[in-house]
Design an enzyme around this catalytic site. Sequence first.
Site, PDB file in Angstrom:
ATOM      1  N   LYS A   1      15.351  -0.103   0.604  1.00  0.00           N
ATOM      2  CA  LYS A   1      14.106   0.024  -0.150  1.00  0.00           C
ATOM      3  C   LYS A   1      14.441   0.360  -1.602  1.00  0.00           C
ATOM      4  O   LYS A   1      15.336   1.177  -1.856  1.00  0.00           O
ATOM      5  CB  LYS A   1      13.252   1.127   0.481  1.00  0.00           C
ATOM      6  CG  LYS A   1      11.865   1.278  -0.098  1.00  0.00           C
ATOM      7  CD  LYS A   1      11.069   2.347   0.658  1.00  0.00           C
ATOM      8  CE  LYS A   1       9.621   2.418   0.225  1.00  0.00           C
ATOM      9  NZ  LYS A   1       8.863   3.419   1.009  1.00  0.00           N
TER      10      LYS A   1
ATOM     11  N   SER B   1       4.446   1.574   2.691  1.00  0.00           N
ATOM     12  CA  SER B   1       4.986   1.023   1.467  1.00  0.00           C
ATOM     13  C   SER B   1       6.322   0.304   1.628  1.00  0.00           C
ATOM     14  O   SER B   1       6.713  -0.472   0.757  1.00  0.00           O
ATOM     15  CB  SER B   1       5.150   2.137   0.418  1.00  0.00           C
ATOM     16  OG  SER B   1       6.081   3.107   0.875  1.00  0.00           O
TER      17      SER B   1
ATOM     18  N   SER C   1       5.069   5.129   5.898  1.00  0.00           N
ATOM     19  CA  SER C   1       5.637   3.947   5.246  1.00  0.00           C
ATOM     20  C   SER C   1       6.840   3.299   5.916  1.00  0.00           C
ATOM     21  O   SER C   1       7.224   2.205   5.516  1.00  0.00           O
ATOM     22  CB  SER C   1       5.991   4.272   3.799  1.00  0.00           C
ATOM     23  OG  SER C   1       4.822   4.238   3.037  1.00  0.00           O
TER      24      SER C   1
HETATM   25  N1  GLN Z   1       0.148   4.769   2.747  1.00  0.00           N
HETATM   26  C1  GLN Z   1       0.392   6.141   2.423  1.00  0.00           C
HETATM   27  C2  GLN Z   1       0.172   6.354   0.954  1.00  0.00           C
HETATM   28  O1  GLN Z   1      -0.261   5.469   0.322  1.00  0.00           O
HETATM   29  C3  GLN Z   1       1.778   6.538   2.842  1.00  0.00           C
HETATM   30  C4  GLN Z   1       2.816   5.993   1.959  1.00  0.00           C
HETATM   31  C5  GLN Z   1       4.208   6.410   2.334  1.00  0.00           C
HETATM   32  O2  GLN Z   1       4.482   6.828   3.459  1.00  0.00           O
HETATM   33  N2  GLN Z   1       5.103   6.363   1.369  1.00  0.00           N
HETATM   34  O3  GLN Z   1       0.405   7.372   0.410  1.00  0.00           O
END
Ligand code: GLN
Length: 486
Positions: A79, A154, A178
């Site tokens: 990532k 994400s 994410s």
């Molecule tokens: N979808 C969640 C957010 O927007 C979690 C994102 C994540 O785990 N980095 O914050």
Amino acid sequence: MINPKQLPIHEAHNLLKSKQISSVELTKAALARIQAVEPKVRALMTVTEEHALLAATHADKRIADGDCRPLTGIPAVMKDLLCTKGIRTTCSSKMLENFVPPYNATVIEKLYAEGMVLVGKANMDEFAMGSSTENSAFYPTYNPWDLGRVPGGSSGGAAAAVAAGESIYALGTDTGGSIRQPAGFCSITGLKPTYGRVSRYGAIAFASSLDQIGPMTQDVEDAAIVLNAISGHDKHDPTSVPCEVPDYTKVLGKSIKGMKLGIPREYFVDGMQPEAASVIRAAITKLEELGAHIDWDVSLPSTPCALAVYYIIAPSEASANLARFDGVRYGFSYNGAVSMWETLEKTRQFGFGPEVKRRIMLGTYALSAGYYDAYYLKAQKVRTVIRQEFDNAFDKYDALITPTSPTVPFKIGEKMDDLMTLYLSDVCTMPVNIAGIPAISIPAGFVDGLPVGLQIIAKSFAEETILRIAHAYEQSTGWQQRRAEL
Ligand code: GLN
């Protein structure tokens, strides 16, 4: 011809070790696959071809010398918020578009030491804020199972890259879901370890008390192999825990007969897709057939508060973490301002995308004098209650079984105008980060050709329990062997 698409780590390792293939051949196959599918999937921010071929050559030497560790010579993507020395690390943000870190994240160091071949950096929601990878400042990633749909987020680029066979495995990060939500959306395995199990040093921070790095793989055995490699205490990360790292592959294949599993009713939320719920119930029945005792009606009453707690705590921490992007030390800097303040203001105005700005504003508000007690402090108190409810449940159950998400992958653009429903796609994963405990998402079947993920949650440092249950389920169903046709 090697097809990286159907080649989990453990199988690739056997081929490398027995010299049926070389790492250079395997790496070239992955790079060819990237070239073929990347125009459709757009999972990657950067392809590191030259670097990869060099690493593969080194790996082949090492293997020839009889030193073939489980990850030696195996292509992976990371990532794009994990710092890679000499390789651009963007966080999919304009702010870091040209940022080349002078050091490696600890997980990257560890994987290099094992002989990883890094083939690319994966697209993501900007600064990991999002659930669909549509918040990337550059381009969205498309779900390999249906190119009209999102791969989740994400870590959507990492999930899509593995599902499309561009990479044999990946590392993602999980602050509220994410790793697990995109793993579920792309029908791969995604594990969020216990907070403190894996060093966060060199992972560009979103919300430091929630972030955790973990494996995204083709199956459960691979998740155990990668977790072995990245776990452990690190003097650079004071929140990493100095406790022993077991060999996570040891539990694979053990029966789950007699294990006690709870099904918390609050995770089957209002608005959950009924077809997805049926898939999850069928999966639980399968676990029952495998000998587990199922309690179908457990309650964790504070679960519905998790989303609100998350959207106070995560933005608060993000607003502090992102204060460092000021146009002075590194990253984008607005040129042509007349004062220091104007540089700061314009750098942030043009460097950050809309979702990141929203989070910074929310967090700054929740932390400001006068609102701190009502929002931030209150959220921390509810966080303790959520954690206690999990603790109580784990007095009775070895693990909790839930859906990973309430729906199958949605269409690109479908939720961008309706942020509340977008935020809701993480309702089942956020409580786990709030409590700091580990959980996995594994493939559990399909609804009209679209993947559904099953989540298994256990108490702190019980990754072995999770892997054992996940492996038993996977081996009895074979969902992990299905691949997206591209
Ligand atoms: N979808 C969640 C957010 O927007 C979690 C994102 C994540 O785990 N980095 O914050």
